[in-house]
Motif scaffolding. Sequence first.
Motif, mmCIF file in Angstrom:
data_model
loop_
_atom_site.group_PDB
_atom_site.id
_atom_site.type_symbol
_atom_site.label_atom_id
_atom_site.label_comp_id
_atom_site.label_asym_id
_atom_site.label_seq_id
_atom_site.Cartn_x
_atom_site.Cartn_y
_atom_site.Cartn_z
ATOM 1 N N GLN A 175 0.113 5.291 1.797
ATOM 2 C CA GLN A 175 1.064 4.981 0.742
ATOM 3 C C GLN A 175 0.347 4.373 -0.452
ATOM 4 O O GLN A 175 -0.737 3.800 -0.331
ATOM 5 N N ALA A 176 0.954 4.527 -1.608
ATOM 6 C CA ALA A 176 0.415 3.885 -2.798
ATOM 7 C C ALA A 176 0.216 2.393 -2.541
ATOM 8 O O ALA A 176 1.093 1.727 -1.986
ATOM 9 N N GLY A 177 -0.946 1.898 -2.934
ATOM 10 C CA GLY A 177 -1.299 0.518 -2.670
ATOM 11 C C GLY A 177 -2.035 0.305 -1.366
ATOM 12 O O GLY A 177 -2.569 -0.793 -1.133
ATOM 13 N N SER A 205 -6.194 -0.020 -2.902
ATOM 14 C CA SER A 205 -5.209 0.068 -3.984
ATOM 15 C C SER A 205 -4.975 1.509 -4.401
ATOM 16 O O SER A 205 -5.002 1.856 -5.580
ATOM 17 N N LYS A 255 -3.665 5.082 -5.447
ATOM 18 C CA LYS A 255 -2.674 5.582 -6.379
ATOM 19 C C LYS A 255 -2.362 7.038 -6.059
ATOM 20 O O LYS A 255 -3.154 7.728 -5.425
ATOM 21 N N LEU A 256 -1.228 7.494 -6.527
ATOM 22 C CA LEU A 256 -0.840 8.877 -6.304
ATOM 23 C C LEU A 256 -1.911 9.834 -6.817
ATOM 24 O O LEU A 256 -2.178 10.863 -6.183
ATOM 25 N N THR A 309 -4.890 11.439 -4.754
ATOM 26 C CA THR A 309 -4.713 12.548 -3.828
ATOM 27 C C THR A 309 -5.665 13.678 -4.170
ATOM 28 O O THR A 309 -5.681 14.177 -5.296
ATOM 29 N N VAL A 324 -1.883 10.553 -0.934
ATOM 30 C CA VAL A 324 -1.233 9.288 -1.245
ATOM 31 C C VAL A 324 0.205 9.579 -1.644
ATOM 32 O O VAL A 324 0.466 10.438 -2.496
ATOM 33 N N SER A 325 1.116 8.881 -1.040
ATOM 34 C CA SER A 325 2.529 9.074 -1.307
ATOM 35 C C SER A 325 3.163 7.765 -1.740
ATOM 36 O O SER A 325 2.642 6.674 -1.480
ATOM 37 N N SER A 326 4.297 7.879 -2.399
ATOM 38 C CA SER A 326 5.063 6.708 -2.802
ATOM 39 C C SER A 326 6.209 6.459 -1.855
ATOM 40 O O SER A 326 6.822 5.420 -1.852
#
Length: 123
Positions: free
Chosen positions: A13-15, A85, A87-88, A91, A121-123
């Motif tokens: 996940q993001a972060g 950390s 971020k999208l 990816t 990376v997903s939100s």
Amino acid sequence: QVQLVESGGGLAQAGGSLRLSCVSSGRLFRMEHAAWFRQAPGKEREFVAGINENAALISYAESVEDRFTISRDNDRNTVYLQLDSLKLEDTAIYYCATSVTGSWRNPNAWNNWGQGTQVTVSS
């Protein structure tokens, strides 16, 4: 020929964080520079981070400099990339590369490449 095998990719996940590893079969790994590149869909392969043979020289792309960390363990013939950390836009498929001295940010300067490991990376 030298074989490079990446591992450690996956979903985050993001972060969040991931740790990538790349193991080289080459006898001269400890004398080679190493780097990580990445390639996102529809984009060219881009430089992420590089490290020289004794880790005295390290360079990062501006987009990851404050978030990623490259390191190596010459006793294990391994180079690592710690991704924090996330971020999208991180990816991509991440590739490791090794070579003797060359222009780090130019993909064509690297002699040996792995097959890549997917980072999503997903939100």
